[in-house]
Design a protein around this motif. Sequence first.
Motif, PDB file in Angstrom:
ATOM      1  N   PRO A  30      82.740  -7.021 -52.086  1.00 19.57           N
ATOM      2  CA  PRO A  30      83.762  -5.506 -52.479  1.00 19.57           C
ATOM      3  C   PRO A  30      85.160  -6.625 -51.252  1.00 19.57           C
ATOM      4  O   PRO A  30      84.866  -7.883 -49.929  1.00 19.57           O
ATOM      5  CB  PRO A  30      83.460  -5.010 -50.760  1.00 19.57           C
ATOM      6  CG  PRO A  30      81.609  -5.373 -50.804  1.00 19.57           C
ATOM      7  CD  PRO A  30      81.408  -6.735 -52.185  1.00 19.57           C
ATOM      8  N   ALA A  31      86.197  -6.328 -50.898  1.00 18.44           N
ATOM      9  CA  ALA A  31      87.045  -6.413 -50.557  1.00 18.44           C
ATOM     10  C   ALA A  31      87.475  -5.998 -49.025  1.00 18.44           C
ATOM     11  O   ALA A  31      87.067  -4.778 -49.249  1.00 18.44           O
ATOM     12  CB  ALA A  31      88.581  -6.673 -51.177  1.00 18.44           C
ATOM     13  N   ILE A  32      87.432  -6.143 -48.162  1.00 17.12           N
ATOM     14  CA  ILE A  32      87.941  -5.672 -46.778  1.00 17.12           C
ATOM     15  C   ILE A  32      90.021  -4.839 -46.369  1.00 17.12           C
ATOM     16  O   ILE A  32      90.284  -5.507 -46.752  1.00 17.12           O
ATOM     17  CB  ILE A  32      88.444  -6.671 -45.561  1.00 17.12           C
ATOM     18  CG1 ILE A  32      87.172  -7.736 -45.209  1.00 17.12           C
ATOM     19  CG2 ILE A  32      88.322  -6.231 -44.256  1.00 17.12           C
ATOM     20  CD1 ILE A  32      87.055  -9.048 -44.684  1.00 17.12           C
ATOM     21  N   GLU A  33      89.266  -3.409 -46.157  1.00 19.14           N
ATOM     22  CA  GLU A  33      90.352  -3.161 -46.131  1.00 19.14           C
ATOM     23  C   GLU A  33      90.940  -3.036 -44.845  1.00 19.14           C
ATOM     24  O   GLU A  33      90.053  -2.762 -43.958  1.00 19.14           O
ATOM     25  CB  GLU A  33      90.233  -1.486 -46.829  1.00 19.14           C
ATOM     26  CG  GLU A  33      91.853  -0.586 -47.024  1.00 19.14           C
ATOM     27  CD  GLU A  33      91.829   0.754 -47.501  1.00 19.14           C
ATOM     28  OE1 GLU A  33      92.309   1.511 -47.672  1.00 19.14           O
ATOM     29  OE2 GLU A  33      90.532   1.437 -47.529  1.00 19.14           O
ATOM     30  N   SER A  69      94.615   6.214 -45.839  1.00 15.66           N
ATOM     31  CA  SER A  69      92.996   4.941 -46.842  1.00 15.66           C
ATOM     32  C   SER A  69      92.271   6.753 -47.155  1.00 15.66           C
ATOM     33  O   SER A  69      91.983   7.631 -46.656  1.00 15.66           O
ATOM     34  CB  SER A  69      92.372   4.350 -46.082  1.00 15.66           C
ATOM     35  OG  SER A  69      91.431   4.093 -46.435  1.00 15.66           O
ATOM     36  N   ARG A  70      91.745   6.595 -47.901  1.00 12.75           N
ATOM     37  CA  ARG A  70      91.224   7.456 -48.258  1.00 12.75           C
ATOM     38  C   ARG A  70      89.593   7.514 -48.062  1.00 12.75           C
ATOM     39  O   ARG A  70      88.495   8.100 -47.846  1.00 12.75           O
ATOM     40  CB  ARG A  70      90.714   7.908 -50.171  1.00 12.75           C
ATOM     41  CG  ARG A  70      90.183   6.518 -51.065  1.00 12.75           C
ATOM     42  CD  ARG A  70      90.266   6.429 -52.258  1.00 12.75           C
ATOM     43  NE  ARG A  70      89.809   5.491 -52.662  1.00 12.75           N
ATOM     44  CZ  ARG A  70      88.454   5.856 -52.860  1.00 12.75           C
ATOM     45  NH1 ARG A  70      87.525   5.881 -52.727  1.00 12.75           N
ATOM     46  NH2 ARG A  70      88.129   4.705 -53.936  1.00 12.75           N
ATOM     47  N   ASN A  71      89.405   5.649 -47.307  1.00  9.55           N
ATOM     48  CA  ASN A  71      87.945   5.756 -46.594  1.00  9.55           C
ATOM     49  C   ASN A  71      88.021   5.978 -45.684  1.00  9.55           C
ATOM     50  O   ASN A  71      86.141   5.529 -44.973  1.00  9.55           O
ATOM     51  CB  ASN A  71      87.662   4.098 -47.589  1.00  9.55           C
ATOM     52  CG  ASN A  71      87.957   3.669 -48.346  1.00  9.55           C
ATOM     53  OD1 ASN A  71      86.691   4.526 -49.375  1.00  9.55           O
ATOM     54  ND2 ASN A  71      88.488   2.734 -48.938  1.00  9.55           N
ATOM     55  N   TRP A  96      81.022  -0.767 -43.779  1.00  7.39           N
ATOM     56  CA  TRP A  96      81.581  -0.876 -42.381  1.00  7.39           C
ATOM     57  C   TRP A  96      82.636  -0.724 -41.986  1.00  7.39           C
ATOM     58  O   TRP A  96      83.456  -1.039 -42.633  1.00  7.39           O
ATOM     59  CB  TRP A  96      80.972  -2.732 -42.037  1.00  7.39           C
ATOM     60  CG  TRP A  96      79.482  -3.635 -42.433  1.00  7.39           C
ATOM     61  CD1 TRP A  96      79.270  -3.952 -43.909  1.00  7.39           C
ATOM     62  CD2 TRP A  96      78.155  -3.514 -41.673  1.00  7.39           C
ATOM     63  NE1 TRP A  96      77.576  -4.184 -43.779  1.00  7.39           N
ATOM     64  CE2 TRP A  96      77.271  -3.617 -42.659  1.00  7.39           C
ATOM     65  CE3 TRP A  96      78.319  -2.750 -40.210  1.00  7.39           C
ATOM     66  CZ2 TRP A  96      75.908  -4.405 -41.983  1.00  7.39           C
ATOM     67  CZ3 TRP A  96      76.630  -3.326 -40.070  1.00  7.39           C
ATOM     68  CH2 TRP A  96      75.973  -3.998 -40.587  1.00  7.39           C
ATOM     69  N   TYR A  97      82.680  -0.729 -40.311  1.00  8.21           N
ATOM     70  CA  TYR A  97      83.904  -0.338 -39.980  1.00  8.21           C
ATOM     71  C   TYR A  97      83.732  -1.424 -38.537  1.00  8.21           C
ATOM     72  O   TYR A  97      83.114  -1.520 -37.993  1.00  8.21           O
ATOM     73  CB  TYR A  97      84.787   1.007 -40.036  1.00  8.21           C
ATOM     74  CG  TYR A  97      84.232   1.324 -38.535  1.00  8.21           C
ATOM     75  CD1 TYR A  97      84.195   1.731 -37.537  1.00  8.21           C
ATOM     76  CD2 TYR A  97      83.567   2.614 -38.716  1.00  8.21           C
ATOM     77  CE1 TYR A  97      83.752   2.464 -36.463  1.00  8.21           C
ATOM     78  CE2 TYR A  97      82.463   3.063 -38.435  1.00  8.21           C
ATOM     79  CZ  TYR A  97      82.949   3.459 -37.029  1.00  8.21           C
ATOM     80  OH  TYR A  97      81.933   4.116 -35.827  1.00  8.21           O
ATOM     81  N   ARG A 116      89.983  -1.846 -39.852  1.00  9.96           N
ATOM     82  CA  ARG A 116      88.972  -2.373 -41.062  1.00  9.96           C
ATOM     83  C   ARG A 116      87.665  -1.930 -42.111  1.00  9.96           C
ATOM     84  O   ARG A 116      86.883  -1.925 -40.855  1.00  9.96           O
ATOM     85  CB  ARG A 116      89.571  -3.503 -41.391  1.00  9.96           C
ATOM     86  CG  ARG A 116      88.934  -4.754 -40.783  1.00  9.96           C
ATOM     87  CD  ARG A 116      89.643  -5.773 -39.390  1.00  9.96           C
ATOM     88  NE  ARG A 116      88.758  -6.163 -38.712  1.00  9.96           N
ATOM     89  CZ  ARG A 116      88.496  -6.614 -37.126  1.00  9.96           C
ATOM     90  NH1 ARG A 116      88.497  -6.170 -36.278  1.00  9.96           N
ATOM     91  NH2 ARG A 116      87.853  -7.451 -37.110  1.00  9.96           N
ATOM     92  N   MET A 117      87.899  -1.801 -42.999  1.00 13.70           N
ATOM     93  CA  MET A 117      86.682  -1.079 -43.442  1.00 13.70           C
ATOM     94  C   MET A 117      86.057  -2.091 -43.956  1.00 13.70           C
ATOM     95  O   MET A 117      86.917  -2.700 -45.293  1.00 13.70           O
ATOM     96  CB  MET A 117      86.584  -0.534 -44.040  1.00 13.70           C
ATOM     97  CG  MET A 117      87.092   1.155 -42.830  1.00 13.70           C
ATOM     98  SD  MET A 117      86.963   2.390 -43.515  1.00 13.70           S
ATOM     99  CE  MET A 117      84.815   3.553 -43.053  1.00 13.70           C
ATOM    100  N   VAL A 118      84.724  -2.361 -45.244  1.00 15.75           N
ATOM    101  CA  VAL A 118      84.055  -3.080 -46.045  1.00 15.75           C
ATOM    102  C   VAL A 118      83.076  -2.281 -46.424  1.00 15.75           C
ATOM    103  O   VAL A 118      82.141  -2.219 -45.773  1.00 15.75           O
ATOM    104  CB  VAL A 118      84.251  -4.396 -45.863  1.00 15.75           C
ATOM    105  CG1 VAL A 118      82.699  -4.792 -44.783  1.00 15.75           C
ATOM    106  CG2 VAL A 118      84.034  -5.058 -46.758  1.00 15.75           C
ATOM    107  N   GLN A 119      82.368  -2.552 -47.787  1.00 14.13           N
ATOM    108  CA  GLN A 119      81.491  -1.996 -48.192  1.00 14.13           C
ATOM    109  C   GLN A 119      80.133  -2.751 -47.282  1.00 14.13           C
ATOM    110  O   GLN A 119      80.421  -4.389 -47.764  1.00 14.13           O
ATOM    111  CB  GLN A 119      81.621  -1.648 -49.462  1.00 14.13           C
ATOM    112  CG  GLN A 119      82.226  -0.453 -50.278  1.00 14.13           C
ATOM    113  CD  GLN A 119      82.368  -0.312 -51.905  1.00 14.13           C
ATOM    114  OE1 GLN A 119      83.076  -1.083 -52.748  1.00 14.13           O
ATOM    115  NE2 GLN A 119      81.637   0.647 -52.182  1.00 14.13           N
ATOM    116  N   MET A 120      79.235  -2.176 -47.482  1.00  8.54           N
ATOM    117  CA  MET A 120      78.350  -3.287 -47.432  1.00  8.54           C
ATOM    118  C   MET A 120      77.278  -3.639 -49.039  1.00  8.54           C
ATOM    119  O   MET A 120      77.980  -2.853 -50.031  1.00  8.54           O
ATOM    120  CB  MET A 120      76.764  -2.210 -47.065  1.00  8.54           C
ATOM    121  CG  MET A 120      76.939  -1.078 -45.357  1.00  8.54           C
ATOM    122  SD  MET A 120      75.711   0.076 -45.211  1.00  8.54           S
ATOM    123  CE  MET A 120      76.128  -0.599 -42.776  1.00  8.54           C
ATOM    124  N   VAL A 121      77.055  -4.437 -48.766  1.00 12.58           N
ATOM    125  CA  VAL A 121      76.489  -5.055 -50.201  1.00 12.58           C
ATOM    126  C   VAL A 121      74.883  -4.940 -50.420  1.00 12.58           C
ATOM    127  O   VAL A 121      73.924  -5.152 -49.166  1.00 12.58           O
ATOM    128  CB  VAL A 121      76.849  -6.151 -50.234  1.00 12.58           C
ATOM    129  CG1 VAL A 121      78.073  -6.367 -50.492  1.00 12.58           C
ATOM    130  CG2 VAL A 121      76.265  -7.418 -49.184  1.00 12.58           C
TER     131      VAL A 121
END
Length: 335
Positions: A30-33, A69-71, A96-97, A116-121
């Motif tokens: 996942p990329a950091i948004e 952002s939709r997230n 995560w944010y 910023r937000m990034v998906q958990m893995v």
Amino acid sequence: MARLRHLACAALAALALSASLTASSRAEQPAIERIEISARPIARFQIGLDQKIFGPLEFVGGLEMTSSSRNLGALSAFRFLKSGSDFIGVADTGFWYFGRVARDSAMRPTGIENFRMVQMVDSSGVAIEKKWQADAEGLAVKDGIATVGFERTHRVAQYRIDPDNMQPPFRELEFLVPRNELRTNRGFETVAYSTEKGGLVVVSEKSLDTSGNIFAAIIEGPKKGVFTVKRNGEFDITDGAFLPDGDLLLLERSFSMASGVKMRLRRIASETIARGQIADGPVLLEANMGYQIDNMEGLDVWQRSDGALMVSLVSDDNHSILQRNLYLEFILHGD
């Protein structure tokens, strides 16, 4: 010669497969948004009134947060990494944010920076796409470790905090409450450190025992064991944090079509938080839709530079156009 050609072809195929898997794995990371937050200040807690004092709580200020952002949204828990400034949080959509609260000269919140937000893995480092596998609801932070409570797939997992490179959990903890007692969408909403209790405490949202009380547990240290929290009215628990004196401040929420959404803060006496006991305590604040609230889900307690004991709240908008992402801040007097 044919055998050598066969082996060479097999080796090349293996290399190609390995390269393909590596590329695929990299593609799935996942990329950091980085998200620009528009924050509208909230100067009054009770709509239309200038009142600042609500029992032992004094309203300082708040923010209504929006973004293209939709997230952005589903903010279910957060903790400050630096008091009143840098924070980490989890969303129940499996993100995560991170960000920072900006302030004016009077120490009131004015905006959210560097968000910023990034998906958990998962354990393989691949983004978790299915909500039921990454429904993060509770969060505690200590010594660079984030401890997250998940519901649906009930677990309490620990991660090393690195905002630029969040990795898979390095371990899962025993949460002591029998798994069959945890309701599908009513699992651990509160994960909090207690110095007095010797470690982590977890409290479920609405997993009830036969007496109608809420399952909870001290999961570390010599005092560990299962206890319950007295259910008071139709409110469900959405987060909590320990106060300096050892009491547990719980954030609670209720909703009905008739009365809409409500929020409540309840102070649970430290001496009632013990193995086999029923924990309980007084209500400090209750608010309905006549106040600047929404689906309040996240809470943290921290100390301001002038010594004031602060309570900060965030809401979960459920990615609904009818709900809002809010940040609210209070001084807790009398401590």
